[in-house]
Motif scaffolding. Structure first.
Motif, PDB file in Angstrom:
ATOM      1  N   LYS A  11      38.701  23.834  23.570  1.00  0.00           N
ATOM      2  CA  LYS A  11      39.063  23.297  24.887  1.00  0.00           C
ATOM      3  C   LYS A  11      40.512  22.819  24.897  1.00  0.00           C
ATOM      4  O   LYS A  11      41.210  22.897  25.921  1.00  0.00           O
ATOM      5  CB  LYS A  11      38.128  22.143  25.247  1.00  0.00           C
ATOM      6  N   SER A  12      40.991  22.363  23.735  1.00  0.00           N
ATOM      7  CA  SER A  12      42.358  21.853  23.637  1.00  0.00           C
ATOM      8  C   SER A  12      43.402  22.957  23.662  1.00  0.00           C
ATOM      9  O   SER A  12      44.578  22.695  23.924  1.00  0.00           O
ATOM     10  CB  SER A  12      42.512  21.042  22.345  1.00  0.00           C
ATOM     11  N   GLY A  13      42.974  24.186  23.368  1.00  0.00           N
ATOM     12  CA  GLY A  13      43.921  25.288  23.263  1.00  0.00           C
ATOM     13  C   GLY A  13      44.610  25.366  21.909  1.00  0.00           C
ATOM     14  O   GLY A  13      45.396  26.283  21.656  1.00  0.00           O
ATOM     15  N   LYS A  14      44.289  24.435  21.021  1.00  0.00           N
ATOM     16  CA  LYS A  14      44.883  24.421  19.679  1.00  0.00           C
ATOM     17  C   LYS A  14      44.047  25.267  18.722  1.00  0.00           C
ATOM     18  O   LYS A  14      42.937  25.690  19.050  1.00  0.00           O
ATOM     19  CB  LYS A  14      44.957  22.985  19.161  1.00  0.00           C
ATOM     20  N   ASP A  15      44.586  25.495  17.539  1.00  0.00           N
ATOM     21  CA  ASP A  15      43.805  26.164  16.499  1.00  0.00           C
ATOM     22  C   ASP A  15      42.591  25.302  16.161  1.00  0.00           C
ATOM     23  O   ASP A  15      42.693  24.071  16.127  1.00  0.00           O
ATOM     24  CB  ASP A  15      44.644  26.371  15.241  1.00  0.00           C
ATOM     25  N   PRO A  16      41.444  25.929  15.898  1.00  0.00           N
ATOM     26  CA  PRO A  16      40.226  25.152  15.643  1.00  0.00           C
ATOM     27  C   PRO A  16      40.339  24.263  14.410  1.00  0.00           C
ATOM     28  O   PRO A  16      40.867  24.666  13.381  1.00  0.00           O
ATOM     29  CB  PRO A  16      39.160  26.237  15.433  1.00  0.00           C
ATOM     30  N   ARG A  17      39.844  23.045  14.554  1.00  0.00           N
ATOM     31  CA  ARG A  17      39.700  22.139  13.418  1.00  0.00           C
ATOM     32  C   ARG A  17      38.246  22.061  12.969  1.00  0.00           C
ATOM     33  O   ARG A  17      37.950  21.561  11.889  1.00  0.00           O
ATOM     34  CB  ARG A  17      40.211  20.751  13.786  1.00  0.00           C
ATOM     35  N   GLN A  18      37.340  22.515  13.837  1.00  0.00           N
ATOM     36  CA  GLN A  18      35.919  22.594  13.506  1.00  0.00           C
ATOM     37  C   GLN A  18      35.363  23.912  14.061  1.00  0.00           C
ATOM     38  O   GLN A  18      35.918  24.489  14.992  1.00  0.00           O
ATOM     39  CB  GLN A  18      35.128  21.427  14.114  1.00  0.00           C
ATOM     40  N   LEU A  19      34.253  24.319  13.477  1.00  0.00           N
ATOM     41  CA  LEU A  19      33.562  25.533  13.915  1.00  0.00           C
ATOM     42  C   LEU A  19      32.076  25.240  14.043  1.00  0.00           C
ATOM     43  O   LEU A  19      31.465  24.698  13.113  1.00  0.00           O
ATOM     44  CB  LEU A  19      33.780  26.664  12.900  1.00  0.00           C
ATOM     45  N   ALA A  48      35.804  25.469  17.827  1.00  0.00           N
ATOM     46  CA  ALA A  48      35.452  26.789  18.333  1.00  0.00           C
ATOM     47  C   ALA A  48      33.948  26.971  18.163  1.00  0.00           C
ATOM     48  O   ALA A  48      33.345  26.415  17.230  1.00  0.00           O
ATOM     49  CB  ALA A  48      36.206  27.880  17.575  1.00  0.00           C
ATOM     50  N   PHE A  49      33.347  27.730  19.077  1.00  0.00           N
ATOM     51  CA  PHE A  49      31.894  27.941  19.059  1.00  0.00           C
ATOM     52  C   PHE A  49      31.614  29.437  18.982  1.00  0.00           C
ATOM     53  O   PHE A  49      32.223  30.231  19.709  1.00  0.00           O
ATOM     54  CB  PHE A  49      31.260  27.361  20.324  1.00  0.00           C
ATOM     55  N   VAL A  50      30.681  29.804  18.119  1.00  0.00           N
ATOM     56  CA  VAL A  50      30.329  31.207  17.906  1.00  0.00           C
ATOM     57  C   VAL A  50      28.814  31.327  17.906  1.00  0.00           C
ATOM     58  O   VAL A  50      28.122  30.486  17.329  1.00  0.00           O
ATOM     59  CB  VAL A  50      30.906  31.730  16.572  1.00  0.00           C
ATOM     60  N   SER A  51      28.293  32.375  18.531  1.00  0.00           N
ATOM     61  CA  SER A  51      26.843  32.549  18.613  1.00  0.00           C
ATOM     62  C   SER A  51      26.475  34.005  18.320  1.00  0.00           C
ATOM     63  O   SER A  51      26.301  34.823  19.229  1.00  0.00           O
ATOM     64  CB  SER A  51      26.344  32.143  20.007  1.00  0.00           C
ATOM     65  N   PRO A  52      26.345  34.357  17.033  1.00  0.00           N
ATOM     66  CA  PRO A  52      26.090  35.752  16.673  1.00  0.00           C
ATOM     67  C   PRO A  52      24.691  36.219  17.077  1.00  0.00           C
ATOM     68  O   PRO A  52      23.745  35.430  17.107  1.00  0.00           O
ATOM     69  CB  PRO A  52      26.239  35.752  15.145  1.00  0.00           C
ATOM     70  N   HIS A  53      24.588  37.509  17.386  1.00  0.00           N
ATOM     71  CA  HIS A  53      23.296  38.141  17.594  1.00  0.00           C
ATOM     72  C   HIS A  53      22.669  38.415  16.227  1.00  0.00           C
ATOM     73  O   HIS A  53      23.356  38.876  15.308  1.00  0.00           O
ATOM     74  CB  HIS A  53      23.448  39.470  18.337  1.00  0.00           C
ATOM     75  N   ALA A  54      21.379  38.144  16.075  1.00  0.00           N
ATOM     76  CA  ALA A  54      20.677  38.508  14.843  1.00  0.00           C
ATOM     77  C   ALA A  54      20.755  40.026  14.641  1.00  0.00           C
ATOM     78  O   ALA A  54      20.874  40.791  15.605  1.00  0.00           O
ATOM     79  CB  ALA A  54      19.224  38.046  14.906  1.00  0.00           C
ATOM     80  N   LEU A  93      29.526  33.726   7.540  1.00  0.00           N
ATOM     81  CA  LEU A  93      30.080  32.384   7.707  1.00  0.00           C
ATOM     82  C   LEU A  93      31.350  32.206   6.879  1.00  0.00           C
ATOM     83  O   LEU A  93      32.325  31.599   7.343  1.00  0.00           O
ATOM     84  CB  LEU A  93      29.040  31.338   7.317  1.00  0.00           C
ATOM     85  N   LYS A  94      31.369  32.739   5.684  1.00  0.00           N
ATOM     86  CA  LYS A  94      32.568  32.639   4.854  1.00  0.00           C
ATOM     87  C   LYS A  94      33.722  33.432   5.465  1.00  0.00           C
ATOM     88  O   LYS A  94      34.891  32.998   5.384  1.00  0.00           O
ATOM     89  CB  LYS A  94      32.267  33.116   3.432  1.00  0.00           C
ATOM     90  N   GLN A  95      33.419  34.556   6.099  1.00  0.00           N
ATOM     91  CA  GLN A  95      34.458  35.320   6.791  1.00  0.00           C
ATOM     92  C   GLN A  95      35.033  34.520   7.954  1.00  0.00           C
ATOM     93  O   GLN A  95      36.254  34.508   8.171  1.00  0.00           O
ATOM     94  CB  GLN A  95      33.888  36.650   7.289  1.00  0.00           C
ATOM     95  N   LEU A  96      34.150  33.845   8.710  1.00  0.00           N
ATOM     96  CA  LEU A  96      34.615  33.027   9.823  1.00  0.00           C
ATOM     97  C   LEU A  96      35.499  31.880   9.331  1.00  0.00           C
ATOM     98  O   LEU A  96      36.563  31.600   9.912  1.00  0.00           O
ATOM     99  CB  LEU A  96      33.425  32.453  10.596  1.00  0.00           C
ATOM    100  N   LEU A  97      35.072  31.215   8.284  1.00  0.00           N
ATOM    101  CA  LEU A  97      35.858  30.112   7.743  1.00  0.00           C
ATOM    102  C   LEU A  97      37.222  30.602   7.272  1.00  0.00           C
ATOM    103  O   LEU A  97      38.245  29.933   7.489  1.00  0.00           O
ATOM    104  CB  LEU A  97      35.107  29.435   6.589  1.00  0.00           C
ATOM    105  N   HIS A  98      37.250  31.758   6.648  1.00  0.00           N
ATOM    106  CA  HIS A  98      38.528  32.330   6.201  1.00  0.00           C
ATOM    107  C   HIS A  98      39.412  32.669   7.403  1.00  0.00           C
ATOM    108  O   HIS A  98      40.623  32.377   7.399  1.00  0.00           O
ATOM    109  CB  HIS A  98      38.271  33.582   5.369  1.00  0.00           C
ATOM    110  N   GLU A  99      38.794  33.241   8.430  1.00  0.00           N
ATOM    111  CA  GLU A  99      39.541  33.612   9.635  1.00  0.00           C
ATOM    112  C   GLU A  99      40.162  32.388  10.306  1.00  0.00           C
ATOM    113  O   GLU A  99      41.317  32.432  10.759  1.00  0.00           O
ATOM    114  CB  GLU A  99      38.605  34.324  10.605  1.00  0.00           C
ATOM    115  N   TYR A 100      39.411  31.298  10.374  1.00  0.00           N
ATOM    116  CA  TYR A 100      39.894  30.094  11.050  1.00  0.00           C
ATOM    117  C   TYR A 100      40.599  29.123  10.106  1.00  0.00           C
ATOM    118  O   TYR A 100      41.024  28.046  10.531  1.00  0.00           O
ATOM    119  CB  TYR A 100      38.727  29.382  11.731  1.00  0.00           C
ATOM    120  N   LYS A 101      40.688  29.491   8.830  1.00  0.00           N
ATOM    121  CA  LYS A 101      41.349  28.646   7.818  1.00  0.00           C
ATOM    122  C   LYS A 101      40.683  27.266   7.738  1.00  0.00           C
ATOM    123  O   LYS A 101      41.342  26.219   7.749  1.00  0.00           O
ATOM    124  CB  LYS A 101      42.843  28.513   8.115  1.00  0.00           C
TER     125      LYS A 101
END
Length: 214
Positions: A11-19, A48-54, A93-101
């Protein structure tokens, strides 16, 4: 097996600090929970919020998805499914964490029903998650003890007292099962609620997310 699904940026427009990653229930898909992000964005403007399809079509509802088959709720069947999906979700999840640092402590998992079963399982794959919030779910413990296991993950379990899909006593079974592994869970019982999420549960979930990241 590549996971994907809807996302909501900060919402802040900044890089995510949480996922925050949502894990939907049996027969649903990632679209089912992503709107919860709008309830929590004010509390977590840098999330940032992510909701993957199974990954698999649902056995009972071909238009929906499943994390694993649910022929029954027996420990043998559920454990087999968890063993299959756990490395897939861990990699994602590890890929997402790497992507968002980000680090695991910056990650929250929010599950509903089958998604809760999976979210609690992930504590044993990634024991230093920020938090896990489980709605209307259950806990299926590891068959073998995990040597030197310790977890810093905060856990909230929410369950309706009138749930006929995953019966309400599963809440206390999960609480005691997690405690056996040294994981203290907070619980919230929603009186008269069926297999669903109500406003009280959303407020408690928001509080848990905020406290985990502040």
């Amino acid at each position: 097996m590549q996971l994907a699904g809807p996302q909501v940026t900060t919402k802040s427009g900044k890089d995510p600090r949480q996922l925050v990653v949502f894990l939907h229930g049996y027969g649903a898909n990632g679209d089912d929970l992503i709107d919860l992000s709008y309830r929590w964005q004010e509390l977590l403007p840098d999330a940032a919020f992510v909701s993957p399809h199974a990954p698999d079509p649902c056995d009972a509802n071909p238009e929906g998805r499943q994390w694993f088959g649910l022929m029954d709720f027996s420990s043998l069947n559920v454990r087999s499914g968890l063993n299959k999906i756990r490395p897939v979700l861990t990699k994602y999840l590890k890929q997402l964490l790497h992507e968002y640092k980000l680090e695991p402590e910056n990650l929250a998992l929010v599950g509903f029903s089958q998604g809760t079963i999976l979210a609690l399982e992930m504590i044993f794959a990634m024991p230093n998650l920020g938090c896990v919030i489980g709605y209307s779910g259950a806990f299926y413990p590891p068959i073998q003890p995990i040597k030197d296991f310790q977890s810093t993950t905060k856990v909230l379990l929410v369950h309706g007292t009138s749930d006929m899909v995953v019966p309400y006593p599963a809440l206390y079974q999960a609480e005691s099962g997690l405690a056996f592994h040294g994981i203290k869970a907070q619980t919230l019982s929603c009186r008269g609620l069926g297999h669903s999420i109500d406003n009280a549960g959303l407020l408690a979930g928001g509080d848990t997310l905020y406290n985990a990241f502040h």
